[in-house]
Design a protein around this motif. Structure first.
Motif, PDB file in Angstrom:
ATOM      1  N   ASP A 218      14.319   8.491  -1.701  1.00 55.89           N
ATOM      2  CA  ASP A 218      12.859   8.527  -1.559  1.00 55.89           C
ATOM      3  C   ASP A 218      12.484   8.736  -0.106  1.00 55.89           C
ATOM      4  OD1 ASP A 218      11.801   7.974  -4.212  1.00 55.89           O
ATOM      5  OD2 ASP A 218      12.891   6.079  -4.014  1.00 55.89           O
ATOM      6  N   GLU A 219      13.191   8.014   0.747  1.00 59.33           N
ATOM      7  CA  GLU A 219      12.917   8.089   2.172  1.00 59.33           C
ATOM      8  C   GLU A 219      13.150   9.516   2.680  1.00 59.33           C
ATOM      9  OE1 GLU A 219      14.030   5.039   5.324  1.00 59.33           O
ATOM     10  OE2 GLU A 219      15.841   6.249   5.213  1.00 59.33           O
TER      11      GLU A 219
ATOM     12  N   ALA B  71       4.997  11.062   4.084  1.00 61.46           N
ATOM     13  CA  ALA B  71       5.160  12.428   3.620  1.00 61.46           C
ATOM     14  C   ALA B  71       4.058  13.322   4.182  1.00 61.46           C
ATOM     15  CB  ALA B  71       5.147  12.463   2.093  1.00 61.46           C
ATOM     16  N   ALA B  72       2.826  12.807   4.163  1.00 55.49           N
ATOM     17  CA  ALA B  72       1.707  13.597   4.672  1.00 55.49           C
ATOM     18  C   ALA B  72       1.882  13.883   6.163  1.00 55.49           C
ATOM     19  CB  ALA B  72       0.403  12.845   4.432  1.00 55.49           C
TER      20      ALA B  72
ATOM     21  N   GLY C  27       0.846  -1.182   0.000  1.00 57.87           N
ATOM     22  CA  GLY C  27       0.000   0.000   0.000  1.00 57.87           C
ATOM     23  C   GLY C  27       0.882   1.233   0.000  1.00 57.87           C
ATOM     24  N   ALA C  28       0.246   2.375  -0.050  1.00 57.40           N
ATOM     25  CA  ALA C  28       0.994   3.603  -0.288  1.00 57.40           C
ATOM     26  C   ALA C  28       1.626   4.125   0.987  1.00 57.40           C
ATOM     27  CB  ALA C  28       0.080   4.649  -0.908  1.00 57.40           C
TER      28      ALA C  28
ATOM     29  N   LEU D 152      10.289  11.862   4.324  1.00 56.91           N
ATOM     30  CA  LEU D 152      10.368  11.987   5.774  1.00 56.91           C
ATOM     31  C   LEU D 152      10.778  13.373   6.247  1.00 56.91           C
ATOM     32  CD1 LEU D 152      10.152  10.122   8.259  1.00 56.91           C
ATOM     33  CD2 LEU D 152      12.564   9.580   7.962  1.00 56.91           C
ATOM     34  N   CYS D 153      11.655  14.033   5.510  1.00 54.40           N
ATOM     35  CA  CYS D 153      12.338  15.203   6.066  1.00 54.40           C
ATOM     36  C   CYS D 153      11.689  16.521   5.660  1.00 54.40           C
ATOM     37  CB  CYS D 153      13.798  15.217   5.614  1.00 54.40           C
ATOM     38  SG  CYS D 153      14.659  13.736   6.119  1.00 54.40           S
ATOM     39  N   HIS D 154      11.830  17.508   6.540  1.00 57.53           N
ATOM     40  CA  HIS D 154      11.380  18.858   6.212  1.00 57.53           C
ATOM     41  C   HIS D 154      12.414  19.574   5.360  1.00 57.53           C
ATOM     42  CE1 HIS D 154       9.394  18.001  10.185  1.00 57.53           C
ATOM     43  NE2 HIS D 154       8.395  18.131   9.348  1.00 57.53           N
TER      44      HIS D 154
END
Lengths: 352, 512
Positions: free
Chosen positions: B475-476, B262-263, B255-256, B480-482
């Motif tokens: 991608d991670e 990210a959200a 699943g996504a 994940l990061c700001h």
């Protein structure tokens, strides 16, 4: 896949020592009941082995922390000689003599730690060298003449005082073992030492001061050997050479002990079980035959068989949970023959 | 990407044809009727989370496990006899495991010869003949390595290359039909991956079928022609790579997940406040004069290829690696160099990149590993309170869904990689660190475990921690990061935020 099939577990591995002890008692009890199944046999085995047991307990502390202490034999000897010599030659009192012996032992531990932690010499080499240095120091102090045993009865009563039929040294040993057990299993100190022994880098990155705990473990083993040396001297009189004879039995006990109760971990009660199982076997053989070499032969063979058994069990287990085949020797830097170095790291799953 | 599937259908036999492969362990089915075919010259990616049955399937092919009745496996048209490593070898199956099985202190030459045997003359190893043979075997893979070099001196990709060369050594009795690569790139730095992929392409071009097991999606699209997804022992899909994109592949798996991360991360939106962590002039390894401020609640990513200096940065901030220069302060408290114990007391937590050698005490139990970093809360004279410890640890294990259920009392080594990583993450999260340094936090971890770890990282930031993530997985970092700091040649070459923070932009700056 991660689940192993549930097997019937009678604790044949964890408690194999106790089963073996029971077997010895039955065999020799039938063979020579009048000699073997007596209180005096019980009492003499308990007292004779108390010193070995203390050494094994001392030794397991640095072993758990991932360091070898091969100087325990020399340390216990030095302590025993010093305690006797200053009394019989220099007419010191008992208390100062004991304090001197313990102080020197403590110093040996501090120096061991210094060499291992600060000079970063492999503990195997460092303590092997120290053992030789201590033996040399002992020769300097005694002039290679065996000191006379002190004559006071208070000195011999220190360990030989009867207590419920046992000599009191047996009780001392149990108290010492209980203290070490408490430290190793119920305090942060024990956790830190096992962690350092298991993976010193991971321990360091967890904020544990690896050098400090390695150092303390070596101090602890030397200090306990100092105590054991005093007791030996009081129990048997000073001897110039007994220490080296106790080195192998003490190592045997610690390594055999690590196959008992909590397999894969050096532990106090396992070590005591190992000491006394071997002692019961040796005692039995001595009672039914007159051979002199039973003790050495029995200790040596038992050590090899038990460790081979543990390694074999580990391999079988490794195959059983092959899904986690990433086991690795915990201390690759110790110059030990493979069977022994892998021995303390075999990981049995504790309990059911 | 020409589809070699067509070559197979055009008459040549399959390298591997497996039908109805099942395996039951103690009543639990690890594999359920898996079918899988690999054509000669095809690179077939095999993906699935830990415990999906990948390794069981491979172990059946290599003769380590015997499948349940009904399975049929043919290698180049020949029926494979199960349960014998020797039979698998003779059928032409070769495996390169993740740990390669090379002897680092020996030469390439000796490593190549260890299982094939040495060529001898009058009982003496014929060095010249051996060297020539080794050189030609390496050249077949496009590797020009001096066979006398010690394996230790080779880069990780070249080491893998040597392991592949050894697996492919010509054996007249048993020509190679199928090469299985088990996560060959798991421990490989990003810039070495392409070299390895090149080696794999060369192998395939010689008509060998390749099964390529990996957790890294980008590789699948770069190298594979077909992908098979296993989930819970079932072949969910075997598809040509052409019709797939990244998202559809992820959704086949779980699943996504990254979208959710990210959200969650974006919604956090750290308020502008004074920086709690200040790094000034840090010089360590290749990194020179590195400055960085991190605010509470902020997740800062560190990107950069191998050689950029990224590997040593977090260890340098933590103080476990020797710094050449620079200061680090957390809430105004200086984090001393070379004293990890001080750093931990100052509220810094460091999750090292290598779980086995740096992170875990494998022989201690999960419980003991969990509480190792801070025993104070459970230590009350005269004993460590086991019940309290167990309760605290169990609540964290539940929160991170650590498997198996009774993990607490097991040695850490008996858990799967992903679950081990969860335990080590929990070990630090329970200390509520001010600064959380995460080095490759999801390396070698399956997708569902990744999702949980990502969620916890975001939660830690929400709780006010400053978080730094160093990862080869771009991608991670993006999800994940700001803010992502890109390193190249020891310098910061870019700081990307908001819409500028994309995989393409990061790669562009990292390689520039």
């Amino acid at each position: 896949m991660s689940r192993r099939p549930v097997r019937l577990n009678l604790g044949l591995d964890r408690f194999s020592g106790l089963y073996l002890a029971a077997l010895f008692i039955i065999v020799f009890g039938i063979w020579t009941p009048n000699l073997f199944l007596t209180q005096s046999t019980l009492h003499s085995v308990a007292a004779e082995q108390a010193i070995t047991a203390m050494m094994g307990v001392a030794l397991l502390i640095p072993l758990a922390t991932g360091a070898y202490d091969l100087s325990v034999g020399a340390t216990i000897n030095m302590s025993a000689i010093l305690a006797a010599q200053v009394q019989s030659q220099n007419h010191w009192g008992i208390a100062p003599a004991i304090l001197l012996a313990l102080g020197v032992s403590l110093l040996i531990g501090v120096v061991n730690g210094l060499i291992v932690v600060v000079f970063k010499v492999n503990s195997f080499i460092a303590t092997l060298g120290m053992a030789t240095v201590i033996a040399a120091c002992q020769a300097i102090v005694t002039g290679s003449n065996q000191p006379l045993p002190p004559e006071s009865t208070a000195w011999s009563n220190l360990t030989q005082q009867p207590l419920a039929g046992f000599q009191i040294v047996f009780l001392y040993m149990l108290v010492l073992a209980a203290i070490v057990w408490w430290v190793m299993t119920h305090t942060p100190a024990g956790r830190y030492m096992y962690a350092v022994g298991g993976n010193s880098e991971a321990a360091r990155l967890s904020g544990i001061n690896v050098g400090k705990w390695t150092w303390l473990s070596l101090i602890a083993s030397a200090f306990i050997c100092g105590i054991a040396g005093v007791f030996y001297s009081s129990l048997n009189g000073p001897s110039l050479t007994f220490g080296s004879g106790l080195l192998l039995p003490a190592f045997a006990a610690a390594f055999l002990g690590s196959t008992q109760l909590v397999p894969g971990r050096f532990n106090v009660w396992g070590t005591l079980i190992a000491v006394y199982v071997l002692a019961i076997g040796v005692k039995g053989i001595q009672l039914v035959s007159t051979v002199q070499w039973a003790n050495d032969m029995f200790n040596g063979v038992a050590l090899i068989v038990a460790v081979a058994f543990a390694v074999w069990r580990q391999q079988r287990k490794g195959r059983a949970d092959a899904s986690t085949a990433d086991r690795q020797p915990a201390r690759p830097d110790d110059p030990q023959p493979e069977s022994v170095s892998s021995e303390p790291t075999f990981s049995g799953s504790p309990s059911s | 990407m020409t589809a070699p599937l067509s070559a197979a259908t055009a008459g040549s036999t399959w390298s591997l044809q497996a039908e109805n492969v099942s395996k039951t362990f103690a009543g639990q089915m690890a594999l359920k009727g898996v079918d899988l075919s690999v054509a000669p010259g095809e690179v077939h990616a095999l993906v699935g989370e830990n415990g999906s049955g990948k390794s069981t399937f491979i172990k059946i092919l290599t003769g380590y496990h015997r499948p349940d009745d009904g399975a049929v496996v043919t290698i180049a048209g020949e029926r494979l006899a199960f349960g014998s490593a020797d039979a698998s070898y003779r059928a032409g199956i070769r495996v390169v495991h993740q740990d390669l099985g090379l002897v680092d202190s020996s030469s390439v030459l000796d490593n190549l010869s260890f299982n094939g045997g040495f060529r001898t003359r009058f009982g003496t190893i014929s060095a010249r003949e051996e060297a020539a043979r080794a050189r030609s075997d390496l050249e077949l893979l496009g590797l020009s390595i001096d066979p006398r070099r010690l394996v230790r001196t080779l880069s990780p990709a070249l080491r893998t290359g040597v392991a592949v060369a050894r697996a492919l050594r010509t054996d007249e009795q048993a020509p190679v039909r199928l090469l299985i690569l088990d996560e060959p790139t798991a421990t490989l730095p990003e810039d070495e991956v392409e070299r390895l992929l090149e080696i794999v392409r060369t192998v395939a071009s010689r008509g060998v079928g390749v099964i390529y097991v990996t957790h890294r999606f980008d590789e699948i699209f770069r190298i594979a022609q077909t992908v098979t997804v296993l989930r819970d022992g079932v072949n969910v899909a075997s598809r040509p790579i052409n019709g797939l994109d990244r998202r559809s592949l992820v959704s086949l798996l779980v699943g996504a997940e990254l979208d959710e991360t990210a959200a969650e991360s974006a919604e956090l939106n750290p308020a502008e406040s004074a920086a709690a962590v200040r790094v000034r002039g840090l010089t360590i390894g290749r990194v020179r004069s590195f400055d960085l401020d991190v605010q509470p609640g902020e997740i800062v990513g560190i990107a950069g290829i191998t050689g950029s200096g990224r590997e040593a940065l977090l260890a340098g901030i933590f103080g476990s690696a020797q710094r050449t220069a620079g200061t680090v302060t957390v809430d105004g408290v200086t984090v001393r160099a070379d004293r990890p114990d001080h750093a931990v007391r100052a509220g810094v937590a460091y999750l090292p990149p290598d779980r086995k050698t740096q992170g875990a005490v494998m022989d201690l139990t999960v419980r003991e590993n969990f509480s190792l970093a801070d025993l104070k809360p459970i230590w009350r004279w005269p004993v460590i309170r086991r019940a309290a410890e167990r309760q605290e640890a169990q609540s964290w294990l539940d929160r991170l869904s650590v498997r198996p259920q009774d993990a607490l009392k097991r040695p850490l080594s008996t858990l799967s990689g992903g679950n081990q990583q969860k335990v080590l993450m929990a070990k630090w999260l329970r200390c509520s660190p001010r600064l959380l340094l995460l080095d490759e936090p999801t390396q070698g971890v399956d997708v569902p475990a990744k999702a949980i770890l990502h969620h916890e990282i975001v939660e830690a930031a929400r709780g006010g921690a400053c978080v730094m993530v160093s990862s080869a997985d771009t991608d991670e970092l993006v999800a994940l990061c700001h803010r992502v700091v890109v390193l190249a040649n020891g310098r910061v070459v870019a700081e990307l935020e908001g819409d500028a923070k994309t995989v393409a932009a990061i790669s562009h700056h990292a390689l520039a």
